[in-house]
Design a protein around this motif. Structure first.
Motif, PDB file in Angstrom:
ATOM      1  N   LEU A 169      -2.282 -25.737  27.718  1.00 38.73           N
ATOM      2  CA  LEU A 169      -2.967 -24.763  26.881  1.00 38.73           C
ATOM      3  C   LEU A 169      -3.309 -25.361  25.516  1.00 38.73           C
ATOM      4  CD1 LEU A 169      -3.963 -21.870  26.700  1.00 38.73           C
ATOM      5  CD2 LEU A 169      -1.688 -21.189  25.898  1.00 38.73           C
ATOM      6  N   ARG A 170      -2.400 -26.143  24.953  1.00 35.63           N
ATOM      7  CA  ARG A 170      -2.689 -26.778  23.671  1.00 35.63           C
ATOM      8  C   ARG A 170      -3.846 -27.779  23.811  1.00 35.63           C
ATOM      9  NH1 ARG A 170      -0.397 -27.853  18.561  1.00 35.63           N
ATOM     10  NH2 ARG A 170      -1.231 -29.793  17.700  1.00 35.63           N
ATOM     11  N   GLU A 171      -3.859 -28.522  24.910  1.00 37.01           N
ATOM     12  CA  GLU A 171      -4.959 -29.474  25.124  1.00 37.01           C
ATOM     13  C   GLU A 171      -6.294 -28.729  25.229  1.00 37.01           C
ATOM     14  OE1 GLU A 171      -6.422 -32.925  28.292  1.00 37.01           O
ATOM     15  OE2 GLU A 171      -4.569 -31.791  28.649  1.00 37.01           O
ATOM     16  N   ARG A 172      -6.259 -27.567  25.875  1.00 39.02           N
ATOM     17  CA  ARG A 172      -7.465 -26.747  25.973  1.00 39.02           C
ATOM     18  C   ARG A 172      -7.940 -26.331  24.586  1.00 39.02           C
ATOM     19  NH1 ARG A 172     -11.726 -25.608  29.339  1.00 39.02           N
ATOM     20  NH2 ARG A 172     -12.381 -23.449  29.173  1.00 39.02           N
ATOM     21  N   LEU A 173      -7.027 -25.931  23.736  1.00 38.43           N
ATOM     22  CA  LEU A 173      -7.371 -25.550  22.372  1.00 38.43           C
ATOM     23  C   LEU A 173      -7.936 -26.742  21.604  1.00 38.43           C
ATOM     24  CD1 LEU A 173      -7.384 -23.448  20.094  1.00 38.43           C
ATOM     25  CD2 LEU A 173      -5.018 -24.111  19.584  1.00 38.43           C
ATOM     26  N   GLU A 174      -7.337 -27.914  21.789  1.00 40.40           N
ATOM     27  CA  GLU A 174      -7.822 -29.108  21.105  1.00 40.40           C
ATOM     28  C   GLU A 174      -9.268 -29.419  21.497  1.00 40.40           C
ATOM     29  OE1 GLU A 174      -5.020 -32.059  22.242  1.00 40.40           O
ATOM     30  OE2 GLU A 174      -3.514 -31.472  20.747  1.00 40.40           O
ATOM     31  N   ARG A 175      -9.567 -29.342  22.778  1.00 39.47           N
ATOM     32  CA  ARG A 175     -10.932 -29.621  23.240  1.00 39.47           C
ATOM     33  C   ARG A 175     -11.911 -28.582  22.712  1.00 39.47           C
ATOM     34  NH1 ARG A 175     -11.520 -29.628  29.180  1.00 39.47           N
ATOM     35  NH2 ARG A 175     -13.606 -30.366  28.621  1.00 39.47           N
ATOM     36  N   LEU A 176     -11.448 -27.347  22.614  1.00 38.44           N
ATOM     37  CA  LEU A 176     -12.318 -26.278  22.142  1.00 38.44           C
ATOM     38  C   LEU A 176     -12.665 -26.461  20.666  1.00 38.44           C
ATOM     39  CD1 LEU A 176     -13.637 -23.557  23.019  1.00 38.44           C
ATOM     40  CD2 LEU A 176     -11.593 -22.436  22.143  1.00 38.44           C
ATOM     41  N   VAL A 177     -11.652 -26.721  19.828  1.00 39.55           N
ATOM     42  CA  VAL A 177     -11.924 -26.840  18.395  1.00 39.55           C
ATOM     43  C   VAL A 177     -12.588 -28.172  18.050  1.00 39.55           C
ATOM     44  CG1 VAL A 177     -10.037 -25.278  17.804  1.00 39.55           C
ATOM     45  CG2 VAL A 177      -9.618 -27.750  17.841  1.00 39.55           C
ATOM     46  N   GLU A 178     -12.470 -29.154  18.924  1.00 36.35           N
ATOM     47  CA  GLU A 178     -13.203 -30.400  18.704  1.00 36.35           C
ATOM     48  C   GLU A 178     -14.703 -30.179  18.855  1.00 36.35           C
ATOM     49  OE1 GLU A 178     -12.924 -35.004  20.257  1.00 36.35           O
ATOM     50  OE2 GLU A 178     -12.812 -33.397  21.749  1.00 36.35           O
ATOM     51  N   ARG A 179     -15.075 -29.231  19.724  1.00 36.38           N
ATOM     52  CA  ARG A 179     -16.495 -28.971  19.993  1.00 36.38           C
ATOM     53  C   ARG A 179     -17.071 -27.855  19.135  1.00 36.38           C
ATOM     54  NH1 ARG A 179     -20.841 -28.134  20.016  1.00 36.38           N
ATOM     55  NH2 ARG A 179     -22.454 -28.195  21.646  1.00 36.38           N
ATOM     56  N   PHE A 180     -16.249 -26.850  18.784  1.00 36.06           N
ATOM     57  CA  PHE A 180     -16.763 -25.706  18.042  1.00 36.06           C
ATOM     58  C   PHE A 180     -15.875 -25.405  16.835  1.00 36.06           C
ATOM     59  CE2 PHE A 180     -17.810 -24.838  22.551  1.00 36.06           C
ATOM     60  CZ  PHE A 180     -19.196 -24.862  22.456  1.00 36.06           C
ATOM     61  N   ARG A 181     -16.502 -25.004  15.746  1.00 35.29           N
ATOM     62  CA  ARG A 181     -15.785 -24.526  14.568  1.00 35.29           C
ATOM     63  C   ARG A 181     -16.097 -23.038  14.448  1.00 35.29           C
ATOM     64  NH1 ARG A 181     -14.480 -26.948   9.070  1.00 35.29           N
ATOM     65  NH2 ARG A 181     -14.410 -25.168   7.656  1.00 35.29           N
ATOM     66  N   ILE A 182     -15.128 -22.193  14.757  1.00 37.69           N
ATOM     67  CA  ILE A 182     -15.360 -20.758  14.892  1.00 37.69           C
ATOM     68  C   ILE A 182     -14.558 -20.005  13.840  1.00 37.69           C
ATOM     69  CG2 ILE A 182     -15.334 -18.818  16.504  1.00 37.69           C
ATOM     70  CD1 ILE A 182     -15.096 -20.900  18.770  1.00 37.69           C
ATOM     71  N   GLU A 183     -15.213 -19.044  13.186  1.00 38.49           N
ATOM     72  CA  GLU A 183     -14.521 -18.179  12.234  1.00 38.49           C
ATOM     73  C   GLU A 183     -14.510 -16.745  12.748  1.00 38.49           C
ATOM     74  OE1 GLU A 183     -15.432 -21.694   9.848  1.00 38.49           O
ATOM     75  OE2 GLU A 183     -16.811 -20.398  10.919  1.00 38.49           O
ATOM     76  N   PRO A 184     -13.372 -16.033  12.544  1.00 39.74           N
ATOM     77  CA  PRO A 184     -12.078 -16.548  12.082  1.00 39.74           C
ATOM     78  C   PRO A 184     -11.434 -17.418  13.164  1.00 39.74           C
ATOM     79  CG  PRO A 184     -11.856 -14.266  12.772  1.00 39.74           C
ATOM     80  CD  PRO A 184     -13.321 -14.571  12.826  1.00 39.74           C
ATOM     81  N   PRO A 185     -10.504 -18.312  12.792  1.00 39.16           N
ATOM     82  CA  PRO A 185      -9.929 -19.253  13.770  1.00 39.16           C
ATOM     83  C   PRO A 185      -9.166 -18.586  14.901  1.00 39.16           C
ATOM     84  CG  PRO A 185      -8.795 -19.380  11.640  1.00 39.16           C
ATOM     85  CD  PRO A 185     -10.021 -18.564  11.424  1.00 39.16           C
TER      86      PRO A 185
END
Length: 523
Positions: free
Chosen positions: A318-334
């Motif tokens: 799950l953490r790896e999934r989050l890492e891949r997601l935030v590497e590709r998108f910067r979303i607000e609010p986090p």
């Protein structure tokens, strides 16, 4: 006979124009066209965007925007095409979502309108490109902490000539991207022959001067930075000989030359308003290890309650999934990034781009995302369904044919029993436009104490309304369609099992979840 007369009149007109040009000397084509507005609305840009202006030696000022990204982020300096202005923002047709897309992958953006365009002062002329480009370059280097190797130059169409001036002047950016390049020597003539019959174009073309004093092919040969050049297969601004010379120059300096499938020059320029397919890999090669994924993950986890953050610490996948997601998108609010990672663990990250776009464009009904409990936020972005999961592409836009069969009434009531007919809405035509109408109407009245949503079904569900309706029970199809409607309206929903094989929809009211009454599609 009439055709001959029309041709004779056109020929006479061309001769008159040519005679005038010959008597007045060669002319500079009006390649820099007016566009945009005098003022920039920051509401049309990502959070944190700043208005920027710089003074030229002539005393005139260029105006534009700076879109920040992560701390100490590299800066992309943009040079736009003709008849374009950054005042249009990043959302909607003819706008520049590329500023938001670059921010997603950790790159800040700086873009100015040329002199005489949008809010920039002065007279429009391609002869101003050199000074405008150099002034913008100096500001970009300043924004990059004084390091030119933290600046990428990106030009589209006419903007590739501005970028060529920088190469000619010997600046050393981290990289250069040229999209739909043109040559100053031939661009006006190519356009003339494309827009008018040859018999009318050639007399005028004889007296056209070069757009400006730069040879983009020679400028490329002097370039030492990583280079990406993208052009359309059928681009009338470059003939076969010019395209071959350009290709050779790019490969001579070790650059990448890409022929895209875009629809001609205009299609290629329009495509460059967003990230090109080759962009992400190119930028990551230029700035390896960027964006700072660990910092982005920490920001997300710090925004969560301890019990929710602990789920990512306990599950490496799950953490790896989050890492891949935030590497590709910067979303607000986090917190939205965490909700996406939890609810979409099997969908490819790139396929989530449509969903992320929907999140950015959809106003949550009556609520701000940062004010929602985390489980409600998860429900808002959850596309899973007991019958067939909703595809990201379905939430924006929704199926218009389905809208013709359903009525979704959003009814709010104050304590003094305001008539229910005040806010009643049938989904009949373009959903996006109607959503705006609903939002503006609700915003115009007071905050109400309770509301309910009524779903009415008229005429039954058409068998061909959605491909999957022939494979599932009518009530499952209806539930799924209503969920798409709710998500388009920005209303958080969830599916609750009531008995084996049976489910109901609940919607968030602000104080709790409430069951949504559903009609029987078999009646």
């Amino acid at each position: 006979m009439n055709g001959r007369r029309r041709l004779a009149r056109r020929w006479a007109t061309a001769c008159v124009v040519a005679s005038f040009l010959a008597s007045s000397g060669c002319v500079i084509p009006p390649a820099v066209q007016p566009a945009g507005a005098l003022q920039i609305s920051l509401a049309n840009f990502p959070p944190g965007t700043e208005p920027v202006e710089i003074s030229l030696a002539t005393g005139e000022r260029l105006r534009g925007v700076f879109v920040p990204a992560d701390p100490n982020a590299p800066v992309v300096l943009h040079f736009l095409e003709t008849e374009a202005s950054i005042t249009v923002g990043t959302v909607g047709p003819r706008r520049y979502p590329v500023l938001r897309d670059l921010r997603d992958i950790g790159l800040a953006s700086l873009v100015f309108d040329y002199r005489g365009v949008g809010g920039s002062e002065g007279d429009r002329s391609p002869r101003n490109l050199r000074e405008d480009a150099l002034a913008a370059w100096r500001e970009a280097v300043r924004r990059a902490g004084g390091d030119p190797h933290r600046v990428v130059v990106r030009g589209i169409s006419l903007g590739t000539l501005a970028a060529a001036f920088l190469m000619k002047e010997g600046v050393e950016p981290a990289a250069t991207v040229l999209v739909a390049p043109v040559r100053a020597e031939t661009a006006a003539k190519h356009f003339l022959y494309e827009a008018y019959p040859a018999v009318l174009a050639w007399p005028v073309a004889l007296f056209l001067r070069d757009l400006t004093d730069v040879d983009i092919i020679e400028a490329i040969r002097s370039n030492h930075a990583p280079l990406l050049v993208a052009e359309a297969k059928d681009d009338f601004f470059l003939d076969a000989t010019e395209r071959a010379r350009l290709d050779a120059a790019v490969r001579e300096v070790g650059g990448d030359f890409i022929v895209a499938t875009a629809d001609g020059h205009i299609g290629m320029a329009a495509e460059a308003h967003g990230l090109l397919r080759a962009d992400i890999g190119f930028y990551r090669a230029v700035f390896p290890g960027w964006p700072p994924t660990d910092d982005r993950v920490d920001c997300v986890l710090e925004s969560l309650a301890p019990k929710d953050a602990a789920r990512f610490a306990a599950d490496a996948t799950l953490r790896e999934r989050l890492e891949r997601l935030v590497e590709r998108f910067r979303i607000e609010p986090p917190t939205i990034a965490a909700a996406l990672a939890l609810t979409h663990q099997s969908i490819d990250i790139e396929r989530l781009e449509v969903l992320v776009d929907w999140i950015r464009r959809t106003h949550i009904y009556r609520f701000e995302p940062r004010d929602l409990p985390f489980d409600v936020l998860q429900a808002w972005v959850d596309l899973r369904d007991p019958c067939v999961d909703i595809e990201p592409a379905e939430v924006l836009p929704a199926d218009v044919e389905v809208m013709r069969t359903l009525t979704l009434e959003i009814v709010e009531k104050r304590l003094d029993d305001l008539p229910e007919s005040l806010i009643r809405h049938a989904w009949l035509e373009e959903l996006d436009r109607q959503i705006v109408y609903i939002g503006s109407l609700i915003d115009a009245v007071e905050v109400w104490d309770e509301f309910r949503i009524i779903v009415r079904l008229g005429g039954g569900l058409p068998a061909d309304a959605m491909p999957l309706l022939g494979r599932i029970r009518p009530r499952d199809g209806l539930r799924r369609i209503v969920r798409v409607l709710l998500k388009n309206a920005g209303i958080p929903d969830r599916v609750v099992q009531t008995a084996p094989g049976d489910y109901r929809i609940e919607v968030w009211t602000g104080s709790g979840w409430r069951s949504l009454g559903m009609p029987d599609p078999s009646e």
